[in-house]
Design an enzyme around this catalytic site. Structure first.
Site, PDB file in Angstrom:
ATOM      1  N   THR A  67      -4.917   8.241  -3.392  1.00  0.00           N
ATOM      2  CA  THR A  67      -5.050   7.586  -2.164  1.00  0.00           C
ATOM      3  C   THR A  67      -4.496   8.490  -0.956  1.00  0.00           C
ATOM      4  O   THR A  67      -4.977   9.065   0.123  1.00  0.00           O
ATOM      5  CB  THR A  67      -4.869   6.280  -1.920  1.00  0.00           C
ATOM      6  OG1 THR A  67      -5.400   5.417  -2.690  1.00  0.00           O
ATOM      7  CG2 THR A  67      -5.123   5.804  -0.465  1.00  0.00           C
ATOM      8  N   GLU A  87       0.820  -1.306  -0.013  1.00  0.00           N
ATOM      9  CA  GLU A  87      -0.057  -0.204  -0.064  1.00  0.00           C
ATOM     10  C   GLU A  87       0.766   1.266   0.000  1.00  0.00           C
ATOM     11  O   GLU A  87       0.410   2.287  -0.529  1.00  0.00           O
ATOM     12  CB  GLU A  87      -1.048   0.055   1.344  1.00  0.00           C
ATOM     13  CG  GLU A  87      -2.142  -0.839   0.902  1.00  0.00           C
ATOM     14  CD  GLU A  87      -3.122  -0.671   0.100  1.00  0.00           C
ATOM     15  OE1 GLU A  87      -2.717   0.111  -0.901  1.00  0.00           O
ATOM     16  OE2 GLU A  87      -4.244  -1.059   0.344  1.00  0.00           O
TER      17      GLU A  87
HETATM   18  N1  HSE Z   1      -8.945   3.105   4.314  1.00  0.00           N
HETATM   19  C1  HSE Z   1      -8.339   3.679   3.459  1.00  0.00           C
HETATM   20  C2  HSE Z   1      -8.683   5.129   3.120  1.00  0.00           C
HETATM   21  C3  HSE Z   1      -8.517   2.933   2.132  1.00  0.00           C
HETATM   22  O1  HSE Z   1      -9.836   5.477   3.258  1.00  0.00           O
HETATM   23  O2  HSE Z   1      -7.682   6.074   2.810  1.00  0.00           O
HETATM   24  C4  HSE Z   1      -7.829   3.337   0.801  1.00  0.00           C
HETATM   25  O3  HSE Z   1      -7.962   2.611  -0.135  1.00  0.00           O
END
Ligand code: HSE
Length: 307
Positions: free
Chosen positions: A181, A126
């Site tokens: 993200t 990630e």
């Molecule tokens: N929990 C993470 C976010 C997931 O919302 O940033 C990202 O894919």
């Protein structure tokens, strides 16, 4: 020992409203396929999809680098990635490749890792897209079903979702920033009002009970997030309209899927899924945005399709 293995890993939705970075749900909407072959020297990424081929910048590459080092893997690796999960739309695309890689290497080198270790290793991937590690998507993609990520120490709890739970995903045709993200995470408030924390916590607790009791209505009704969703919706033109439309046509709850920009509506097999999908499409159309609709169900986690 086998020299090659192919693993498929599913897409996933993270947060499910109140469970930011804690809840994840594996979805049968899309799948990534990763084939790892013992070959040559070093780690080579091969893909005809638009993803980084530099091992250090690739989700699967980062997982492989870590595992090679940790388990003193001597052989070179060729990692072939076939993307099924569209990158950058909040459906756990990077997580699916990372999960498939961790599961594949575990099997290929007979590492016998238990699920928390697999999730921890997959989480390293990630970093390539989010800039930081979070485990909700990878946990769902590795284990399948509904997952709760308990941290410090990492301990993933899996609950089998009810059979009648159905999700409508609206995936807008938007240009997403390269590090979406990371951008989306920068919008999350660093300070939270205690009253908002109570609202989210009560809904998160109710959602867990909903999954335990296999009560899709309770799950759907608990999709309420007053902390992250309000901060992130600015990234999704038409969000409020899409949400309002879906709720009006019978969705039980609606929120941003992961870091967005896809929007996910919770429903059951008895809901009028066509009507909900159409209304979400119309919501996006009201801001001149086209979207793809995917009606999907929870599914199992990463699995081997070929050795
Ligand atoms: N929990 C993470 C976010 C997931 O919302 O940033 C990202 O894919």
């Amino acid at each position: 020992m086998k020299s090659s293995i192919t693993v498929r890993a599913p897409s996933s939705t993270a947060n499910l409203g109140p469970g930011f970075d804690v809840f994840g749900l594996a979805l049968d909407a899309f799948f990534d396929q990763v084939t790892i072959t013992k070959k040559g020297k070093g780690i080579k990424i091969i893909s005809s999809d638009l993803i980084p081929k530099n091992t250090q910048k690739n989700t699967a590459g980062l997982v492989a680098i870590k595992m090679v080092k940790l388990f003193k893997i001597k052989s070179g690796l060729e990692i072939k990635i076939k993307k099924g999960v569209p990158p950058g739309f909040g459906m756990g695309s990077s997580a699916a490749s990372a999960a498939a890689t961790a599961v594949a290497l575990n099997k290929l080198f007979r590492l016998n890792l238990e699920s928390n270790s697999l999730v921890e290793l997959a989480g390293i991937g990630e970093k390539a897209s989010a800039g930081s590690i979070h485990y909700d998507n990878v946990a769902a993609s590795v284990l399948g079903g509904f997952v709760i990520v308990k941290t410090k120490p990492l301990d993933v709890i899996k609950i089998e979702p009810p059979k009648d739970l159905v999700l409508c995903l609206a995936i807008p045709k938007l240009k997403v920033p390269a590090k979406k993200t990371k951008v989306s995470r920068s919008l999350v408030p660093t300070k939270v009002k205690i009253t908002d924390s109570i609202t989210n916590l009560s809904n998160a607790a109710a959602m867990v009970v909903g999954f335990l009791k296999k009560d899709s209505i309770l799950i759907g009704n608990s999709v309420k997030d007053v902390i992250v969703e309000p901060a992130r919706q600015q990234m999704i033109p038409g969000f409020l309209k899409v949400k309002k439309n879906a709720l009006k046509t019978g969705a039980l709850g609606v929120t941003i899927s992961g870091a967005g920009p896809s929007i996910i509506a919770f429903a059951t097999r008895k809901s009028n899924l066509k009507k909900i999908s159409k209304s979400m499409e119309q919501g996006f159309a009201s801001v001149n945005t086209k979207c793809e609709i995917k009606i999907c169900k929870p599914c199992k986690g990463a699995y081997i399709i070929k050795t």
